[in-house]
Design an enzyme around this catalytic site. Sequence first.
Site, short mmCIF file in Angstrom:
data_model
loop_
_atom_site.label_atom_id
_atom_site.label_comp_id
_atom_site.label_asym_id
_atom_site.label_seq_id
_atom_site.Cartn_x
_atom_site.Cartn_y
_atom_site.Cartn_z
N SER A 253 0.85 -1.18 0.00
CA SER A 253 0.00 0.00 0.00
C SER A 253 0.89 1.23 0.00
O SER A 253 2.11 1.13 0.02
CB SER A 253 -0.90 0.00 1.24
OG SER A 253 -0.12 0.33 2.37
N LYS A 254 0.23 2.38 0.01
CA LYS A 254 0.98 3.65 -0.03
C LYS A 254 1.96 3.78 1.13
O LYS A 254 2.95 4.48 1.03
CB LYS A 254 -0.01 4.82 0.02
CG LYS A 254 -0.81 4.97 -1.25
CD LYS A 254 -1.38 6.38 -1.33
CE LYS A 254 -2.42 6.50 -2.43
NZ LYS A 254 -3.78 6.23 -1.96
N ARG A 255 1.65 3.09 2.22
CA ARG A 255 2.57 3.13 3.36
C ARG A 255 3.97 2.70 2.96
O ARG A 255 4.96 3.06 3.57
CB ARG A 255 2.09 2.18 4.46
CG ARG A 255 1.00 2.72 5.34
CD ARG A 255 0.59 1.69 6.38
NE ARG A 255 0.12 0.47 5.79
CZ ARG A 255 0.74 -0.70 5.85
NH1 ARG A 255 1.88 -0.81 6.48
NH2 ARG A 255 0.23 -1.76 5.28
N HIS A 256 4.05 1.85 1.93
CA HIS A 256 5.35 1.33 1.52
C HIS A 256 6.07 2.26 0.53
O HIS A 256 7.08 1.89 -0.02
CB HIS A 256 5.18 -0.05 0.90
CG HIS A 256 4.66 -1.08 1.86
ND1 HIS A 256 3.37 -1.54 1.80
CD2 HIS A 256 5.24 -1.68 2.90
CE1 HIS A 256 3.19 -2.43 2.77
NE2 HIS A 256 4.30 -2.53 3.46
N GLY A 257 5.52 3.45 0.28
CA GLY A 257 6.15 4.36 -0.68
C GLY A 257 5.35 4.40 -1.96
O GLY A 257 4.16 4.10 -1.95
#
Length: 494
Positions: A253-257
């Site tokens: 997800s966006k949490r991973h960049g």
Amino acid sequence: MDTVRVRFAPSPTGFLHVGGARTALFNWLLARQQQGVFVLRIEDTDMARSTAASVEGILEGMRFLGMDWDEGPEQGGSFGPYLCSERLHLYREYADKLEAAGRAYPCFCTSEELDAMREAARAAKREPKYDGRCRHLTAEQRDEKRAAGRTSVLRFAANFDGQTIVDDQIRGRVVFDNRLLDDFVIFKTDGMPTYNFAVVIDDALMEISHVIRGEDHLSNTPKQIQLYEALGFAVPQFAHIPMILGPDKTRLSKRHGATSVTQFRDEGYLKEAMVNYLALLGWGYDDSQTVFSTEELIAKFALERVSKNPAVFDLKKLEWLNGVYVRDMDLDTLLSEAQPFFHRASLVDNPPTAEQTAAMRQVLAVLQPRLKRLDEIYQAASYFFQEVTEYDEKAARKGLLKPGSKEILTYLAERLAGLDGFDEEMLKPVFAAAMEQFQCKLGDVMQPVRVAVTGTNSSPSMYEVLPILGRDTTVGRLRNAVKFIEKNMVERST
Ligand code: GLU
């Protein structure tokens, strides 16, 4: 053999992200390999969340990756329209058919009633599913409810006997117990079909032969198969591809960049490297091969070689792979890929002048072996085009503000200023003389020079950099560095 017809059916509620792009790619590869048809269908029936900007973003991502579609938006085709919001009459038509055949019925339950039903089921330790209470309403009862102003959804009258079997091309045979199904909604109160219904009508009418999609849809498949059967449609082949996880093994997800394809493009990842890397997320040919051209992927791709296990997105590997493609590119292609990055860093105009183009070419030839991402150009190329006005702090400390550096730079500035040519041949003897003069190693001479002319302590070899900068710029920067040293040494000693 029947034509392979596959589709990518994104919901336009965000950009084209890595997971969607990988799904699109597997479909596209199969279509190109089998001389089949690749359909792009925009599933925009969620009116609240779908946006035109997202449709445009998805198309942009597809174009960047070179995944051309044979039928779909902008392209047309004989199975259109390809925007689900323009297909409502078709969903209505087939819903009416199901209703006429007794396989769908209106349900008038309010959300309070449904909540209470689920609560009661939970309390009795039963599955919290719809209990079918509206299935057997008589025509009169329905009319009464309508007369009382009750709104309704349409539910599918599911078959609870036996099992539904998904012969998945990746997962193998997956058996679902029909008792676990319920009479799921196919049309909502807002007059919109649900995903599970619309997708069946669309895939059937578009004559899709293979439904290749994310594994998160495997659990929807028995519902869809029941719909195919109730409508008398042929069931397509299913292939559910594994999820993509971040390095921490949670769903990517966006949490991973960065996860959107256009964001990767803007960070300087090349189309070929992206396609290559996406293909490796769940697919492999044999363990020894990592680099595949797009043509090779088309030739070698096979659903049988797609893994059941989740794939882990490894940014380092993508970066490495991008570097491989950057190095393999011919200089002119690299130049045209890299030009927007020079421009974005305000190093050249758009379009660049002939002089700027020549300069970019020269700089790229030197940077090419070291670049992984094209956005590294912002930093790595700036000192070729702009004055060095400040030094990286650590580089200055280690390269300039140490005993001897001032003398070395002063000496070199003088010697280099007297040169008539400025290529490696001409430079080498000067550096050799400096080593001799100061009784030191080449590194001790090069390090202050590197910091002086680039402002940093990482760059290609000075024998490559200095000829591009030329004599006057080089000498000027060495003298500036000397001034910097003098100023800082004074400050230190006071
Ligand atoms: N719109 C659905 C999604 O984006 C498509 C699922 C499917 O391919 O059936 O997940």
